[in-house]
Design a protein around this motif. Structure first.
Motif, short mmCIF file in Angstrom:
data_model
loop_
_atom_site.label_atom_id
_atom_site.label_comp_id
_atom_site.label_asym_id
_atom_site.label_seq_id
_atom_site.Cartn_x
_atom_site.Cartn_y
_atom_site.Cartn_z
N ASP A 1 40.20 61.37 96.04
CA ASP A 1 39.47 61.37 97.30
C ASP A 1 39.82 62.57 98.16
N SER A 2 41.09 62.88 98.19
CA SER A 2 41.45 64.01 99.05
C SER A 2 40.89 65.31 98.47
N LEU A 3 40.92 65.42 97.14
CA LEU A 3 40.39 66.63 96.49
C LEU A 3 38.89 66.76 96.75
N ILE B 1 29.53 70.39 92.46
CA ILE B 1 30.76 70.11 91.71
C ILE B 1 31.58 68.99 92.36
N SER B 2 31.47 68.86 93.69
CA SER B 2 32.25 67.79 94.35
C SER B 2 31.75 66.43 93.87
N GLU B 3 30.43 66.31 93.65
CA GLU B 3 29.90 65.04 93.15
C GLU B 3 30.38 64.80 91.72
N VAL B 4 30.46 65.89 90.93
CA VAL B 4 30.94 65.76 89.55
C VAL B 4 32.34 65.18 89.56
N LEU B 5 33.20 65.78 90.40
CA LEU B 5 34.59 65.35 90.42
C LEU B 5 34.72 63.94 90.99
N SER C 1 29.63 74.77 81.55
CA SER C 1 30.51 75.32 82.59
C SER C 1 31.02 74.28 83.56
N ILE C 2 30.25 73.20 83.85
CA ILE C 2 30.87 72.19 84.74
C ILE C 2 31.96 71.42 83.99
N THR C 3 31.82 71.34 82.66
CA THR C 3 32.84 70.67 81.86
C THR C 3 34.16 71.46 81.93
N VAL C 4 34.04 72.78 81.73
CA VAL C 4 35.23 73.63 81.76
C VAL C 4 35.86 73.56 83.16
N ALA C 5 35.01 73.66 84.19
CA ALA C 5 35.53 73.64 85.56
C ALA C 5 36.27 72.33 85.84
N THR C 6 35.68 71.22 85.43
CA THR C 6 36.31 69.92 85.67
C THR C 6 37.66 69.84 84.95
N ALA C 7 37.68 70.32 83.70
CA ALA C 7 38.93 70.27 82.92
C ALA C 7 40.01 71.11 83.59
N VAL C 8 39.61 72.31 84.09
CA VAL C 8 40.60 73.20 84.73
C VAL C 8 41.12 72.57 86.01
N ILE C 9 40.21 72.06 86.85
CA ILE C 9 40.64 71.46 88.12
C ILE C 9 41.55 70.26 87.84
N SER C 10 41.18 69.47 86.84
CA SER C 10 41.99 68.30 86.49
C SER C 10 43.39 68.73 86.07
N ALA C 11 43.46 69.78 85.25
CA ALA C 11 44.77 70.25 84.77
C ALA C 11 45.58 70.83 85.92
N LEU C 12 44.88 71.56 86.77
CA LEU C 12 45.55 72.23 87.89
C LEU C 12 46.11 71.22 88.89
N GLU C 13 45.31 70.23 89.19
CA GLU C 13 45.70 69.26 90.22
C GLU C 13 46.41 68.05 89.62
N ASP C 14 46.45 68.02 88.31
CA ASP C 14 47.10 66.92 87.60
C ASP C 14 46.45 65.57 87.94
N ILE C 15 45.13 65.59 87.98
CA ILE C 15 44.40 64.34 88.23
C ILE C 15 43.65 63.99 86.93
N PRO C 16 43.79 62.76 86.42
CA PRO C 16 43.14 62.44 85.15
C PRO C 16 41.61 62.33 85.25
N VAL C 17 40.97 62.54 84.09
CA VAL C 17 39.50 62.47 84.02
C VAL C 17 39.11 61.23 83.21
N ARG C 18 38.03 60.57 83.65
CA ARG C 18 37.56 59.38 82.92
C ARG C 18 37.04 59.81 81.54
N GLN C 19 37.46 59.09 80.53
CA GLN C 19 37.02 59.45 79.18
C GLN C 19 35.81 58.64 78.72
N ASP C 20 35.39 57.66 79.55
CA ASP C 20 34.16 56.93 79.20
C ASP C 20 32.95 57.66 79.80
#
Ligand SMILES: Nc1ncnc2c1ncn2[C@@H]1O[C@H](COP(=O)(O)OP(=O)(O)OP(=O)(O)O)[C@@H](O)[C@H]1O
Length: 738
Positions: free
Chosen positions: A710-712, A695-699, A614-633
């Motif tokens: 940072d702002s997010l 979740i804030s630490e995850v992001l 569920s944190i994976t799904v949440a991170t993916a959704v927030i990333s898509a919503l805010e258009d902020i990329p996620v580290r793939q490493d």
């Protein structure tokens, strides 16, 4: 060093056997009394007690006392007796019994995997004589087995496979007095051939009786043969002298011969059939009736194809004992008790209650079905075992019998890691090596590796696994590798190689999967991508797998929905719902007006269990919503609460190893799982583990693109209250998450 588990004449054991000395002579009287008692169907203490006479040794005294008539759980009356008292009584040892223990200090040094032992190899470890002392951990079960052996109580053991249930059952039979053993003979019944008589005699007497009967029959037959020869000679002589027809004479002689043979069969039929021969038994019997069919469990009478004409086999000779009869005065072990058919369970109940059980043919169409013996003694202690689901499917009345007149015990899967325990694990290696008989003993370095594996397999910090069958498998494979190379000792590299070879099917599958994904370049382990997160999942019990999750948020046509494929739909919906409460607070976007598409890339349906993604799904959704990329490493696992807390999940060690194998460098895990991480040394250097509780630490760790991120994260921190309550991630933790 000795490892004499199967034959034991040690008189010490007999010292503790003050259970009722039910002599064979008194057995028939007892049986009669029992029958009287058992007409009462209530759960009276006497009807279910395995000793039949329901007598037991008085606690703390040597006197015999009768069990409380009201059937109050009589097991309790000795519960105050400590294991040490019982040990003393049985003369049992509970330590390594070796001089190498002399200097051991019990301060816990995490790195001292030998628990203070100073040995050159496991060959120096001495192994206790008694099988019950080979059992490591399971203190409660061990104490119960000792008590139950003394009081002749039934036991039910529930727990994972390979934790020592059958080992304990066998050990119990070693604790029972062997002087109570009996031979059981089945005799021809001249009044009713279909109801053979049953007699019990002290062990060893049965053979004497059979020999005496055979000798008598031999003498009788000799006399008959002699008589027959004389008659035949007279007939033939008479025909020759009188000149009567020679043919008639020969026919008369043959008729006499057949007559004699026929009656001879009758006299052989008087020899009894010994169905239980305890003459050579050095200890009380242990019968494993796991998966036994009705005949093997309850006894049977063989079919007779020649049922007349003098060719038939007398019915008493066709009687076969069942496991319940062979276990008389010993232990009957039934694993996976729930798989025994209901009829057999019912009959087993009667056998337990009566202490005797007639044998009849189990197949209705066989001539054996017409035969029913007199009751045959089956005064055994029942040890029923199974996994947790055994409780649900077991006949409730049978369970009540065991529970009411015995003990129930749950087997542990792990045990606290202490120096003493580590020494016992070293002893376990020595035990397994001795038991196998062909494996080279282990060097200290090899033994350490096994202890390390026991730690890893426990899945809990500060614990060791008690799934010994699997651990024994590792010991055997390592020993085999060393043996194949003619080594004097099994060395560390043999254990390391064995670990690779003894991978479970799931592990092998997961490894193939990781390789394949690499081939097709499906694993993305570098760069930054919007809406794509490397999630982690478990396959089977002991292997991890990396499963990327992709999210896309699009304006909804009508009401917004969460769209995911197959079984994962529900999980995806829950994850999005959890994160939507947080999103509502920090963003103007109303998720209910959007369609959220979630794809578990190449997941099939395996591996994604519960809510560990569920944190994976949440991170993916927030990333898509805010258009902020996620580290793939980076990869992550964790469960998300509606308040944004990251809650613990299962299998973190395996997940981290899978991520490392896939080339990932940073792994986010729930803070509460930090203590469960026990990855192999080879992966330690490869990955950085980041424990998080919100979740804030995850992001903060997962998102790329400094300013937007940072702002997010700041906005998130302010609304999730993480700064106020850093422990929140551990609150309400799920005890068995996946
Ligand atoms: N607690 C233990 N201490 C030492 N050795 C053990 C222990 N448990 C299991 N073993 C080893 O593992 C082997 C298999 O154990 P056992 O057959 O008793 O397991 P079980 O619990 O009866 O499993 P199952 O339910 O699958 O039959 C034993 O012969 C022994 O070598």
């Amino acid at each position: 060093m000795s490892n004499d588990t199967d034959t034991d004449d040690d008189p010490r054991r007999d010292g503790g056997s003050e259970s009722p000395a039910e002599t064979p002579a008194s057995r028939e009287e007892d049986a009669a009394e029992r029958t009287g008692e058992s007409t009462e169907p209530t759960e009276d203490a006497s009807d279910g007690a395995p000793s039949g006479k329901a007598q037991q040794t008085g606690e703390g005294t040597d006197d015999e006392q009768t069990v409380d008539e009201h059937g109050e759980d009589a097991a309790e009356d000795t519960s105050t007796q400590s294991a040490d008292d019982l040990d003393d009584e049985y003369g049992l040892e509970d330590d390594l019994g070796s001089e190498v223990e002399a200097d051991i200090r019990d301060e816990f040094d995490e790195d001292d995997l030998l628990g203070g032992l100073d040995i050159d190899s496991t060959a120096e470890i001495s192994i206790p004589d008694e099988l019950v002392d080979h059992v490591i951990g399971q203190d409660e079960a061990r104490d119960i087995v000792k008590k139950a052996a003394k009081q002749r109580r039934h036991v039910m053991m529930i727990g994972s496979p390979g934790t020592g249930k059958s080992m304990l059952a066998k050990a119990m039979s070693h604790l029972l007095p062997k002087e109570d053993l009996q031979d059981v003979l089945v005799y021809h019944n001249p009044d009713d051939g279909n109801e053979p008589k049953v007699r019990t005699v002290p062990a060893g007497k049965g053979e004497q009786i059979i020999d005496a009967h055979k000798e008598e029959a031999r003498k009788r037959n000799q006399l008959r043969t002699f008589l027959m020869l004389i008659i035949v000679a007279i007939i033939l002589g008479y025909t020759l002298i009188t000149g009567a027809s020679l043919l008639l004479g020969i026919i008369a002689a043959v008729a006499v011969y057949i007559l004699f043979r026929y009656t001879q069969r009758g006299s052989d039929a008087m020899i009894p059939n010994m169905i239980v021969n305890a003459a050579d038994q050095t200890q009380a019997p242990f019968e494993d009736a796991t998966g036994a069919h009705a005949g093997a469990l309850l006894g049977d009478v063989r079919h007779d194809p020649f049922q007349s004409g003098g060719m038939e086999t007398p019915s008493h000779d066709r009687v076969e004992p069942g496991a319940i009869h062979k276990a008389n005065k010993g232990v009957l072990f039934v694993d996976e008790i729930n798989t025994l058919d209901i009829r057999s369970q019912q009959k087993l109940m009667t056998a337990i209650q009566e202490g005797e059980f007639s044998i009849t043919g189990q197949s209705e169409r066989s001539s054996g079905a017409m035969v029913q013996t007199e009751p045959v003694p089956c005064d055994f202690i029942m040890i029923a075992a199974g996994n947790r689901d055994a409780l649900e499917n077991m006949h409730p009345a049978l369970r009540s019998r065991i529970k009411g007149y015995g003990y129930e015990v749950f087997m542990d899967d792990t045990i606290e890691d202490t120096p003493e325990m580590r020494r016992k694990y070293i002893r376990f290696i020595a035990q397994e090596v001795e038991k196998d008989g062909r494996l080279p003993h282990f060097t200290p370095e090899a033994a350490k590796e096994v202890v390390l594996e026991a730690k890893r397999r426990s899945g809990r910090k500060g614990h060791l696994t008690l799934l010994f069958r699997n651990l024994g498998g590792l010991v055997r494979v390592a020993g085999d590798i060393a043996r194949a190379e003619d080594k004097e000792f099994t060395e560390r590299e043999d254990v390391l190689q064995a670990k690779k070879r003894s991978r479970s099917i799931e592990q092998q599958l997961a490894d193939t999967y990781i390789e394949r994904r690499k081939d097709y370049e499906l694993t993305v382990a570098d760069g930054d991508v919007v809406g794509r997160v490397n999630g982690l999942a478990v396959m089977g019990e002991d292997s991890g797998i990396m499963l990327p999750v992709m999210a896309e948020v699009a304006p909804a046509q009508g009401g917004g929905q969460v769209i995911a494929t197959g079984k994962l739909q529900e999980m995806a919906e829950e994850s999005v719902q959890n994160v939507s409460a947080i999103i509502k607070k920090f963003s103007d976007v109303d998720l209910s007006e959007k369609d959220v598409h979630i794809q578990f890339v190449q997941a099939g349906q395996q591996g994604v269990d519960g809510d560990s993604a569920s944190i994976t799904v949440a991170t993916a959704v927030i990333s898509a919503l805010e258009d902020i990329p996620v580290r793939q490493d980076l990869a992550m696992t964790g469960s998300l609460s509606v308040r944004g807390d990251v809650l613990p999940v299962g299998g973190v060690t395996h997940k981290i190893e899978a991520a490392a194998k896939s080339g990932i460098e940073t792994i986010i895990i729930p803070k509460a799982n930090e203590q469960d991480v026990m990855i192999e040394d080879e992966y330690e250097e490869m990955v950085e583990i980041v424990p998080v509780s919100n979740i804030s630490e995850v992001l903060d760790v997962a998102l790329a693109g400094e300013t937007e991120k940072d702002s997010l994260v700041d906005r998130l921190k302010s609304i999730t209250g993480q700064a106020l309550d850093p422990q929140v991630g551990q609150a309400g933790s799920n005890p068995s998450p996946q």
